[in-house]
Design a protein around this motif. Sequence first.
Motif, mmCIF file in Angstrom:
data_model
loop_
_atom_site.group_PDB
_atom_site.id
_atom_site.type_symbol
_atom_site.label_atom_id
_atom_site.label_comp_id
_atom_site.label_asym_id
_atom_site.label_seq_id
_atom_site.Cartn_x
_atom_site.Cartn_y
_atom_site.Cartn_z
ATOM 1 N N VAL A 83 -1.492 -29.632 52.290
ATOM 2 C CA VAL A 83 -2.769 -30.273 52.589
ATOM 3 C C VAL A 83 -2.573 -31.786 52.645
ATOM 4 C CG1 VAL A 83 -4.245 -28.472 51.587
ATOM 5 C CG2 VAL A 83 -3.300 -30.274 50.117
ATOM 6 N N GLU A 84 -3.651 -32.506 53.041
ATOM 7 C CA GLU A 84 -3.598 -33.967 53.057
ATOM 8 C C GLU A 84 -3.687 -34.556 51.662
ATOM 9 O OE1 GLU A 84 -6.760 -35.319 55.549
ATOM 10 O OE2 GLU A 84 -5.555 -35.171 57.385
ATOM 11 N N MET A 129 -2.969 -42.751 48.059
ATOM 12 C CA MET A 129 -1.653 -42.487 47.483
ATOM 13 C C MET A 129 -0.986 -41.289 48.166
ATOM 14 S SD MET A 129 0.861 -42.466 45.241
ATOM 15 C CE MET A 129 0.470 -43.383 43.755
ATOM 16 N N ASN A 130 -1.728 -40.206 48.332
ATOM 17 C CA ASN A 130 -1.161 -39.017 48.958
ATOM 18 C C ASN A 130 -0.767 -39.271 50.408
ATOM 19 O OD1 ASN A 130 -1.185 -37.100 46.804
ATOM 20 N ND2 ASN A 130 -3.403 -36.980 46.985
ATOM 21 N N HIS A 131 -1.517 -40.112 51.081
ATOM 22 C CA HIS A 131 -1.161 -40.476 52.457
ATOM 23 C C HIS A 131 0.197 -41.168 52.487
ATOM 24 C CE1 HIS A 131 -1.703 -41.671 56.637
ATOM 25 N NE2 HIS A 131 -1.323 -42.888 56.295
ATOM 26 N N ARG A 132 0.436 -42.097 51.575
ATOM 27 C CA ARG A 132 1.716 -42.812 51.551
ATOM 28 C C ARG A 132 2.863 -41.873 51.165
ATOM 29 N NH1 ARG A 132 1.832 -46.646 47.631
ATOM 30 N NH2 ARG A 132 -0.263 -46.243 46.821
ATOM 31 N N ILE A 133 2.594 -40.930 50.273
ATOM 32 C CA ILE A 133 3.630 -39.961 49.919
ATOM 33 C C ILE A 133 4.021 -39.140 51.149
ATOM 34 C CG2 ILE A 133 4.084 -37.836 48.621
ATOM 35 C CD1 ILE A 133 2.531 -39.046 46.295
ATOM 36 N N ARG A 134 3.013 -38.697 51.912
ATOM 37 C CA ARG A 134 3.309 -37.919 53.114
ATOM 38 C C ARG A 134 4.011 -38.779 54.168
ATOM 39 N NH1 ARG A 134 -0.853 -36.683 55.778
ATOM 40 N NH2 ARG A 134 -2.511 -37.647 54.560
ATOM 41 N N GLN A 135 3.628 -40.045 54.267
ATOM 42 C CA GLN A 135 4.253 -40.935 55.250
ATOM 43 C C GLN A 135 5.718 -41.187 54.930
ATOM 44 O OE1 GLN A 135 1.949 -40.683 57.764
ATOM 45 N NE2 GLN A 135 2.429 -42.811 58.246
ATOM 46 N N ILE A 148 2.388 -32.540 49.984
ATOM 47 C CA ILE A 148 1.277 -32.330 49.056
ATOM 48 C C ILE A 148 0.884 -30.866 49.169
ATOM 49 C CG2 ILE A 148 -0.979 -33.158 48.312
ATOM 50 C CD1 ILE A 148 1.177 -35.349 48.534
ATOM 51 N N PHE A 149 0.791 -30.179 48.032
ATOM 52 C CA PHE A 149 0.581 -28.729 48.062
ATOM 53 C C PHE A 149 -0.636 -28.352 47.233
ATOM 54 C CE2 PHE A 149 1.426 -24.236 47.425
ATOM 55 C CZ PHE A 149 2.031 -23.848 48.617
ATOM 56 N N PHE A 150 -1.497 -27.532 47.833
ATOM 57 C CA PHE A 150 -2.688 -27.007 47.151
ATOM 58 C C PHE A 150 -2.433 -25.577 46.689
ATOM 59 C CE2 PHE A 150 -6.281 -24.101 47.574
ATOM 60 C CZ PHE A 150 -7.191 -24.652 46.679
ATOM 61 N N THR A 151 -2.857 -25.278 45.457
ATOM 62 C CA THR A 151 -2.816 -23.900 44.971
ATOM 63 C C THR A 151 -4.100 -23.592 44.204
ATOM 64 O OG1 THR A 151 -1.715 -22.314 43.495
ATOM 65 C CG2 THR A 151 -1.527 -24.645 42.907
ATOM 66 N N PRO A 152 -4.739 -22.474 44.488
ATOM 67 C CA PRO A 152 -5.956 -22.116 43.746
ATOM 68 C C PRO A 152 -5.668 -21.746 42.294
ATOM 69 C CG PRO A 152 -5.336 -20.359 45.273
ATOM 70 C CD PRO A 152 -4.448 -21.521 45.581
ATOM 71 N N ARG A 153 -4.384 -21.623 41.921
ATOM 72 C CA ARG A 153 -4.046 -21.347 40.511
ATOM 73 C C ARG A 153 -4.469 -22.490 39.606
ATOM 74 N NH1 ARG A 153 1.983 -20.281 39.302
ATOM 75 N NH2 ARG A 153 1.061 -19.911 37.237
#
Length: 352
Positions: free
Chosen positions: A181-182, A212-218, A223-228
């Motif tokens: 995810v973003e 912050m997450n945008h810069r990590i992806r760049q 970035i990972f989403f989990t419903p857990r």
Amino acid sequence: MNPSPHAQSAHPDREPGAGPAAGDRTWPAVSVIMPVLNEERHLTDAVRRILDQDYPGELELVLAVGPSRDRTEEIASRLSAEDPRLVVVPNPTGRTPQGLNIAIKASQYSIIVRVDGHSLLPGDYVRAAVETMEETGADNVGGIMAAEGTTPFEKAVARAMTSKLGVGNARFHTGGEAGEVETVYLGTFRRSALERVGYYDETFVRAQDWEMNHRIRQTGGRIFFTPRMRVTYRPRPNLRALARQYFHTGRWRRVVGREHQGTLNVRYLAPPFAVAGIIVGTVAGAAGFWPAFVLPGGYALAIIAGAAVEGRGLPVSAWLRLPLVLATMHLSWGVGFLTSPPRLGQPTPAKP
């Protein structure tokens, strides 16, 4: 993931020399960081949920405490005296990004779990975060912002914050399948990723997570989403606080859009378009062009009808508040976005 020097076996009490048991593994040590300001109401519960985690590895909690107007500092000091795993450091500005960076730099382990003072972690949260990070190789993993209220107003806000009508289709609000995810709510980071991008940008008083997450992806991170990973979130307690929250979120989300071109989509532009349509329709209708009233009238009818559907199962007292809550969230966000000053988020020039 390389084990920390403080990592522990999942079975520390087994006989020396015994063969490996099923499920034996090494658990890395984890640092939980929490910036807090005026969190007297929820701080004790939030801290206990962290320190009581069902996690076999070492765990520390670093509180970055701002200059609060309530008993937050007193409560933090008392909790620290009760448990040596809790470290309290000052955050003189009281601002979230500064507090996050202060806490990160005061922590010692290679995995950083971010938590807020009004968030309540389930007992397996840290375990789920570490397992997900190891399985996916992601730089940041996170889950669902599960808003739950106690008063009728808070219950209405919680329902709005977990519905597509209220906040769009972001998985950390409404749930969904695991995947990239973003951005995610809060987040569990590799320290190496935070160091790679230079930590949180302290000019972003709000929206610092997304930025912050945008810069990590760049920089090649994932970035990972989990419903857990499901975190209980306590909503704002009244209409004024809710409006203020969404107004400033809208303002700062536009700053992110200016700073990182191409990051705005329909989800973010819907509230400002709604505000513009309501204003134009109301002004044109008042000036004599009656058909223009369809814009504000249509929005009002859509909110009432949507609230009737989304509010199913709520107590009547909360259901009656839901249309007002939805409109407050949309319009406050939209007004904040439209009125975001061009200088917002820019470094303050040094005085000569």
